[in-house]
Design a protein around this motif. Structure first.
Motif, mmCIF file in Angstrom:
data_model
loop_
_atom_site.group_PDB
_atom_site.id
_atom_site.type_symbol
_atom_site.label_atom_id
_atom_site.label_comp_id
_atom_site.label_asym_id
_atom_site.label_seq_id
_atom_site.Cartn_x
_atom_site.Cartn_y
_atom_site.Cartn_z
ATOM 1 N N TRP A 417 0.851 -1.199 0.000
ATOM 2 C CA TRP A 417 0.000 0.000 0.000
ATOM 3 C C TRP A 417 0.878 1.237 0.000
ATOM 4 O O TRP A 417 0.663 2.177 -0.768
ATOM 5 C CB TRP A 417 -0.904 -0.027 1.239
ATOM 6 C CG TRP A 417 -1.943 1.052 1.289
ATOM 7 C CD1 TRP A 417 -3.217 0.984 0.798
ATOM 8 C CD2 TRP A 417 -1.799 2.360 1.861
ATOM 9 N NE1 TRP A 417 -3.868 2.168 1.027
ATOM 10 C CE2 TRP A 417 -3.028 3.025 1.677
ATOM 11 C CE3 TRP A 417 -0.773 3.023 2.499
ATOM 12 C CZ2 TRP A 417 -3.245 4.329 2.114
ATOM 13 C CZ3 TRP A 417 -0.986 4.328 2.938
ATOM 14 C CH2 TRP A 417 -2.210 4.974 2.745
ATOM 15 N N ALA A 539 -4.874 10.073 2.252
ATOM 16 C CA ALA A 539 -5.522 8.765 2.321
ATOM 17 C C ALA A 539 -4.809 7.880 3.346
ATOM 18 O O ALA A 539 -3.595 7.966 3.514
ATOM 19 C CB ALA A 539 -5.499 8.088 0.961
ATOM 20 N N VAL A 540 -5.584 7.056 4.035
ATOM 21 C CA VAL A 540 -4.995 6.195 5.060
ATOM 22 C C VAL A 540 -5.513 4.772 4.899
ATOM 23 O O VAL A 540 -6.465 4.514 4.159
ATOM 24 C CB VAL A 540 -5.338 6.687 6.479
ATOM 25 C CG1 VAL A 540 -4.671 8.002 6.767
ATOM 26 C CG2 VAL A 540 -6.839 6.757 6.668
ATOM 27 N N TYR A 541 -4.848 3.862 5.614
ATOM 28 C CA TYR A 541 -5.285 2.469 5.672
ATOM 29 C C TYR A 541 -5.262 2.067 7.142
ATOM 30 O O TYR A 541 -4.205 1.934 7.742
ATOM 31 C CB TYR A 541 -4.351 1.603 4.825
ATOM 32 C CG TYR A 541 -4.356 0.121 5.143
ATOM 33 C CD1 TYR A 541 -5.552 -0.579 5.246
ATOM 34 C CD2 TYR A 541 -3.171 -0.566 5.323
ATOM 35 C CE1 TYR A 541 -5.550 -1.936 5.539
ATOM 36 C CE2 TYR A 541 -3.158 -1.924 5.607
ATOM 37 C CZ TYR A 541 -4.351 -2.601 5.726
ATOM 38 O OH TYR A 541 -4.353 -3.946 6.020
ATOM 39 N N ALA A 542 -6.447 1.929 7.722
ATOM 40 C CA ALA A 542 -6.556 1.576 9.142
ATOM 41 C C ALA A 542 -6.462 0.063 9.272
ATOM 42 O O ALA A 542 -7.470 -0.639 9.327
ATOM 43 C CB ALA A 542 -7.872 2.103 9.706
ATOM 44 N N ILE A 546 -9.564 -2.651 10.033
ATOM 45 C CA ILE A 546 -10.022 -3.468 8.902
ATOM 46 C C ILE A 546 -9.872 -4.954 9.258
ATOM 47 O O ILE A 546 -10.769 -5.766 9.010
ATOM 48 C CB ILE A 546 -9.186 -3.143 7.645
ATOM 49 C CG1 ILE A 546 -9.436 -1.702 7.203
ATOM 50 C CG2 ILE A 546 -9.455 -4.148 6.531
ATOM 51 C CD1 ILE A 546 -10.419 -1.519 6.096
ATOM 52 N N LEU B 87 -18.244 -1.468 2.113
ATOM 53 C CA LEU B 87 -18.448 -0.409 3.099
ATOM 54 C C LEU B 87 -17.449 0.735 2.929
ATOM 55 O O LEU B 87 -17.598 1.786 3.542
ATOM 56 C CB LEU B 87 -18.317 -0.981 4.523
ATOM 57 C CG LEU B 87 -19.354 -2.050 4.896
ATOM 58 C CD1 LEU B 87 -19.171 -2.487 6.324
ATOM 59 C CD2 LEU B 87 -20.758 -1.503 4.691
ATOM 60 N N LEU B 88 -16.391 0.519 2.135
ATOM 61 C CA LEU B 88 -15.391 1.572 1.924
ATOM 62 C C LEU B 88 -15.731 2.453 0.729
ATOM 63 O O LEU B 88 -15.050 3.439 0.473
ATOM 64 C CB LEU B 88 -14.011 0.940 1.708
ATOM 65 C CG LEU B 88 -13.366 0.291 2.929
ATOM 66 C CD1 LEU B 88 -12.198 -0.577 2.517
ATOM 67 C CD2 LEU B 88 -12.919 1.353 3.906
ATOM 68 N N LEU B 98 -17.435 3.362 6.244
ATOM 69 C CA LEU B 98 -16.163 3.240 6.959
ATOM 70 C C LEU B 98 -15.230 4.382 6.555
ATOM 71 O O LEU B 98 -14.106 4.171 6.122
ATOM 72 C CB LEU B 98 -15.507 1.897 6.671
ATOM 73 C CG LEU B 98 -16.280 0.654 7.085
ATOM 74 C CD1 LEU B 98 -15.470 -0.596 6.793
ATOM 75 C CD2 LEU B 98 -16.632 0.695 8.562
ATOM 76 N N GLY B 100 -12.441 6.958 6.535
ATOM 77 C CA GLY B 100 -11.181 7.022 7.264
ATOM 78 C C GLY B 100 -10.562 5.665 7.549
ATOM 79 O O GLY B 100 -9.588 5.580 8.278
ATOM 80 N N TRP B 101 -11.135 4.594 6.999
ATOM 81 C CA TRP B 101 -10.580 3.258 7.253
ATOM 82 C C TRP B 101 -9.676 2.807 6.113
ATOM 83 O O TRP B 101 -8.811 1.970 6.318
ATOM 84 C CB TRP B 101 -11.699 2.239 7.434
ATOM 85 C CG TRP B 101 -12.398 2.322 8.740
ATOM 86 C CD1 TRP B 101 -12.770 3.453 9.401
ATOM 87 C CD2 TRP B 101 -12.798 1.227 9.566
ATOM 88 N NE1 TRP B 101 -13.390 3.123 10.574
ATOM 89 C CE2 TRP B 101 -13.430 1.771 10.698
ATOM 90 C CE3 TRP B 101 -12.713 -0.161 9.445
ATOM 91 C CZ2 TRP B 101 -13.946 0.969 11.721
ATOM 92 C CZ3 TRP B 101 -13.234 -0.954 10.453
ATOM 93 C CH2 TRP B 101 -13.840 -0.398 11.583
ATOM 94 N N GLY B 102 -9.955 3.306 4.918
ATOM 95 C CA GLY B 102 -9.157 2.831 3.805
ATOM 96 C C GLY B 102 -9.546 3.528 2.520
ATOM 97 O O GLY B 102 -10.592 4.190 2.454
ATOM 98 N N ASP B 103 -8.698 3.362 1.501
ATOM 99 C CA ASP B 103 -8.901 4.064 0.247
ATOM 100 C C ASP B 103 -9.143 3.045 -0.872
ATOM 101 O O ASP B 103 -9.421 1.873 -0.615
ATOM 102 C CB ASP B 103 -7.693 4.937 -0.063
ATOM 103 C CG ASP B 103 -6.433 4.092 -0.201
ATOM 104 O OD1 ASP B 103 -6.508 2.886 0.112
ATOM 105 O OD2 ASP B 103 -5.399 4.616 -0.603
ATOM 106 N N ASP B 163 -8.405 8.579 -1.547
ATOM 107 C CA ASP B 163 -9.573 8.334 -0.699
ATOM 108 C C ASP B 163 -10.835 8.458 -1.549
ATOM 109 O O ASP B 163 -11.060 9.483 -2.196
ATOM 110 C CB ASP B 163 -9.580 9.347 0.444
ATOM 111 C CG ASP B 163 -10.650 9.048 1.459
ATOM 112 O OD1 ASP B 163 -10.317 8.536 2.528
ATOM 113 O OD2 ASP B 163 -11.841 9.302 1.162
#
Lengths: 678, 320
Positions: A417, A539-542, A546, B87-88, B98, B100-103, B163
């Motif tokens: 990523w 942009a982030v990846y939590a 997840i 959900l993204l 969701l 802020g959880w992922g792009d 995003d």
């Protein structure tokens, strides 16, 4: 600059001394014949590796470079150890992979027939190999570095050929030695130029000296360093030794060679190309980026064509080094253009992927070793059915396979990523030239192709190797591996999951190391509870969130829709015939479509020999042989090899064994020297 | 735009979750019904996929004697990956459930996770059909993924972020100015790979179980009962996911940035219209385009990659 005898104090010093002593004792213990010596050597080496993890963490936590200099010969330090945050990261990586590999080594060979009788050379070489790896990362001086570099090459060569020096193994070892010396020759030249310019062989002084070199000399040093470290890293087209040497070593050594040793090349490139030489012209970065993309795509394509499990994994090392080099190339381009945040992001991706690859490649090699131990073969086409016979090995391999395929929420995805973000951010970075931005965006496609092919390859390796019915009597008789080996594999698989879930804080910490390399000002590394990122446009990846949500939904589905439901077991429907392993797709047939799709690159060769029952049209035997052509081997090394042999033939005419002729040569040489030295 | 309160975010998010989860089988029903009409057949009712799911849900599962534990857990993993990916994606509101959880890279990664698990599970029974579907799926995916990423990269560069919420917001704010030639090239590329990603003509035939042609169905061949229901539902949801991804990146018009009832209702209508449009488009393609020989697929899918690359080049090299 510390003076001649500045000694580090406190924890790092104690750890350096303890680790050294432990490894030395381990090497001596390796002299004890039989199983006792083996267990002692690997056990002590494992403890030393835990010490290395401690050393790495203690340096990272303070952000202060630990140095140890002692003795002086002709103005050069005898002992020169320098562990800065960058070195500490690599040392900690070595420690984790080394501890697991050592634990595995304690049990290795105890279940299968591969335990050599009597004294085992590899048992002595193993701790020395670990020590030399550690010294490569910890050396603060070019001499110490080259000494460790050669020790690493020689000890690993002993490990490659030591166990079973048959013809093909000896050939692989010879190949390996030839290439590793090519690398050393390039590095000696590069370091000689830098030492002459700096007046000292200390890395710390190289940076200032390199800045004063003429442009052409800097370019030459860069190319020499790229050849030297690129060979060790297995970057194409200098990779040809890697798929030959890695498969024949004992599996815990393969794990260390693929997981850590090739990373010494990455470490060297970061240390010298980025820290000492950089920021350089744009083509430096573009060259590394190009090498990275080619290595990644060709590495995974050749891996797909393999059905030897360990050779397959070795080609994947080339692929992953390619991914690391993509990040490194962007970092160099960005550093040259003065885009420090982008350079930091891309270098973070490269360093994080280095750590991740060490984890998942180690677990994969260890699992492959367990399979070889239990089945007696590494050919995927005679494995199968191991999921029910060797559940722990299968679980470990499957986790490693998912991680190396770059699948969330495991660790490989987090660093891929970041690599993608580095490429996309480079594509959006206004301060780069359109050429560099275009190259970065093309590399997005290349990395996407690589990731998808990696999925294909590991579905093949896991599915054909471990699932469905056993394909041979050996596979059907396989038993689960010993406790030490199982524990080592599970620990590494767990690390892949844990690093994947904690990817945010870890990436933030590695980001601080990377920023320190780019700006030259290291800071203490802290672990903040943040998501991975920020990438392009914040942009982030939590990763952790997840991962937990995935697990939650999967668990709920399992509890509601799968576990409580009625299940009947029945044979697989094979159109009315008794189910047999012959119905299953083999490793070769699984990759057939990809072989055809990428035929231009792979240029598959095949031969089919059919033998009929006499007088009937019915075949008695059908033999199929198919393999991909390795373009680089054939187009680059083939002509080189022929040219070298041709030159040798010519030179042979000079040597006809006549003493008089040799005396004439000597006289002529002396005369020429006298004329020249007049 | 103001940042909405957590409650507002929850309302919009829940609305999308409910809408998407409920409507997914209907999209397949619409595709099948429209396709049947185009072929002068009566065809099944739009609600047939719901009936199928209910039927499979009540049945027992038959499992191969060769299978490992993977066969049992794979449906749960596949469904989880597809649900989280969905959900993204902003489908109703411009802040996906969701946020802020992922792009978009995480969405592509989760789709790859689902593919990995499904392709692996297809090998678990030791049937040649499973191997066939599985090996085809991963080979085609190798051609699809570069094009998919390059197409989405165009939208990401236009919005300055990967995003999806930011992309959708930027597109909705720009209006028709969003549809630059560069972006349209990316949209074309995405449309082509969407056919492959959802298993439709000319890449895969969703209606046959003929071993010569099937890809996705080949992988489901050994699944039965509730496990088949879960996998079939995941495939239906995947259609919503791909259509939603297309809409968010290339047609983000009408998406809600507000939580007032009226705009929200409009956004739901817009989302339903876009999803229905995608289902109808798939039916038209299915009914009018012949399946390509599997060896000819690289030509089609490489064209998509080149379209997307051309779009990116246009963005970099042409004056804005």
């Amino acid at each position: 600059m510390p003076t001649a005898s500045a000694v580090i104090s406190g924890l790092p010093a104690a750890l350096v001394v303890t680790t050294t002593v432990l490894l030395a004792v381990a090497a001596l213990a390796g002299l004890v014949p039989g199983r006792t010596g083996r267990r002692m050597a690997h056990g002590l080496a494992g403890l030393a590796c835990i010490g290395l993890v401690g050393l790495g963490i203690s340096v990272l936590a303070t952000g202060e470079t630990a140095t140890l200099r002692a003795g002086s010969v002709l103005g050069f330090a005898l002992v020169d150890i320098r562990v800065d945050p960058l070195a500490a990261l690599f040392l900690a990586t070595l420690g984790v992979a080394g501890a697991a590999s050592s634990a595995y080594g304690i049990g290795y060979g105890s279940t299968g027939a591969h335990m050599p009788a009597g004294r085992d050379r590899t048992t002595v070489a193993y701790p020395l190999f670990l020590a030399s790896l550690a010294l490569v990362f910890a050396a603060g001086d070019a001499f110490a570095f080259l000494f460790a570099w050669e020790a690493m090459a020689l000890s690993s060569a002993v490990l490659v050929v030591g166990a079973r020096p048959s013809g093909s193994v000896a050939r692989a070892g010879y190949f390996y030695l030839a290439f590793t010396h090519l690398a050393t020759a390039a590095l000696v030249t590069a370091f000689a130029i830098l030492t002459a310019a700096a007046g000292t062989s200390s890395f710390a002084a190289f940076g200032a000296a390199a800045a004063g070199l003429p442009r052409l000399v800097r370019d030459v040093v860069f190319l020499l360093v790229l050849i030297g470290f690129g060979t060790k890293a297995g970057a194409m087209p200098l990779h040809v030794w890697l798929p030959r040497a890695h498969p024949v070593a004992p599996s815990h050594v393969s794990a260390l060679m693929s997981g850590v040793m090739i990373k010494t090349g990455v470490y060297g490139l970061v240390r010298v190309a980025l820290e000492v030489l950089g920021p350089g012209p744009e083509w430096w970065g573009l060259l590394i980026l190009g090498v990275g993309v080619v290595s990644a795509i060709l590495g995974v394509l050749y891996a797909l064509m393999e059905h030897d499990l360990k050779r397959l994994l070795a080609f994947h090392s080339i692929e992953n080094v390619g991914i690391i080099l993509i990040g490194l190339g962007i970092a160099l381009i960005a550093a040259g253009a003065g885009a420090a945040p982008l350079a930091g992001l891309a270098l973070t991706a490269a360093l994080f992927h280095t750590l991740n690859h060490a984890l998942f490649k180690s677990v994969l090699f260890l699992a492959a070793g367990s399979v070889q131990d239990a089945v007696g073969s590494r050919d995927l086409n005679v494995l199968g059915g191991l999921a029910r016979l060797m559940p722990i090995t299968t679980l470990a391999f499957a986790v490693g396979a998912a991680a190396i395929s770059g699948l969330p929420p495991l660790n490989g995805f987090a660093s891929e990523w970041l690599t993608f973000q580095g490429l996309l951010s480079a594509g959006a970075e206004e301060s780069l030239t359109p050429l560099a931005r275009s190259a970065a965006l093309v590399a997005v496609g290349g990395l996407g192709l690589t990731a998808a092919l990696a999925v294909a390859c590991f579905v093949k390796a896991t599915g054909v190797g471990f699932l469905a019915l056993p394909r041979s009597a050996g596979a059907a008789a396989a038993r689960e591996t010993s406790r030490w080996m199982g524990a080592a594999m599970l620990a590494l698989a767990g690390a892949c999951v844990a690093v994947g879930l904690a990817a945010g804080p870890l990436a933030a910490g590695i980001g601080e190391i990377a920023a320190g390399v780019v700006t030259g000002e290291p800071v203490p590394v802290t672990l903040a509870p943040v998501p991975v990122g920020p990438g392009l446009g914040g942009a982030v990846y939590a990763a952790g969130a997840i991962g937990l949500l995935l697990a939650g939904i999967a668990l709920a589905t399992w509890l509601v829709g799968i576990r409580p439901r009625a299940v009947r077991r029945a044979p697989t429907w094979t159109c009315g015939i008794e189910p047999a392993p012959a119905f299953e797709y083999t490793a070769t047939s699984y990759a057939k479509l990809i072989r055809l799709y990428f035929g231009r690159i792979l240029r598959p060769a095949r031969e089919i020999a059919v033998e009929l029952h006499p007088g009937t049209p019915f075949p008695r035997t059908v033999r199929y042989r198919g393999e991909a052509t390795h373009v680089i081997d054939e187009r680059l090394y083939g002509p080189l090899h022929r040219a070298a042999v041709g030159a040798a033939q010519l030179a042979r005419r000079l040597q006809n064994g006549s003493l008089q002729l040799y005396l004439v040569y000597t006289v002529v040489a002396v005369v020429i020297l006298l004329v020249l030295a007049r | 735009m103001d940042v909405p309160s957590p409650v507002e975010e929850l309302v919009v998010g829940t609305l999308q979750v409910v809408l998407v989860l409920l409507v997914a089988p209907a999209l397949l029903g619409i595709t099948k019904a429209v396709k049947a009409r185009l072929q002068y057949r009566r065809g099944p009712a739009v609600v047939q996929p719901y009936r199928d799911l209910a039927k499979w849900w009540r049945k027992e599962s038959v499992e191969s004697e060769a299978a490992s534990l993977l066969t049992a857990i794979a449906p749960a993993l596949v469904l989880a990956a597809i649900v989280v990916a969905t959900l993204l994606v902003p489908i109703v509101g411009d802040r996906p459930p969701l946020t802020g959880w992922g792009d978009l890279l995480v969405v592509v990664g989760l789709m790859a996770l689902a593919r990995f698990v499904l392709a692996l599970a297809a090998l678990d029974a030791g049937s040649a059909f499973g191997g066939m579907g599985s090996s085809r799926e991963v080979a085609i995916a190798a051609l699809v993924e570069p094009a998919l990423l390059l197409a989405l990269a165009g939208a990401a560069l236009a919005a300055g972020s990967t995003d999806l919420g930011v992309i959708a917001r930027a597109g909705a704010a720009a209006g028709t100015a969003w549809l630059t030639p560069a972006l349209l090239l990316g949209a074309g590329a995405f449309a082509v790979v969407a056919l492959a990603e959802t298993g439709h003509e000319p890449v895969d035939n969703p209606d046959t179980h003929l071993e010569l042609t099937m890809v996705h169905e080949g992988m489901l061949l050994e699944a039965s009962g509730p496990r088949l229901a879960i996998l079939a539902y995941a495939a239906e949801l995947r259609l919503v996911l791909v259509a939603g991804l297309f809409a968010a990146a290339f047609l983000p018009f009408g998406i809600a940035s507000d939580v007032a009832p009226l705009p929200l209702l409009g956004a739901v209508a817009a989302a339903l219209a876009k999803l229905t449009g995608a289902a109808v488009a798939l039916a038209v393609v299915d009914a009018t385009v012949a399946k390509l020989r599997i060896l000819a697929l690289p030509e089609l899918l490489a064209t998509a990659s080149i379209l997307a690359l051309t779009g990116l080049a246009a963005r970099l090299w042409l004056p804005a």
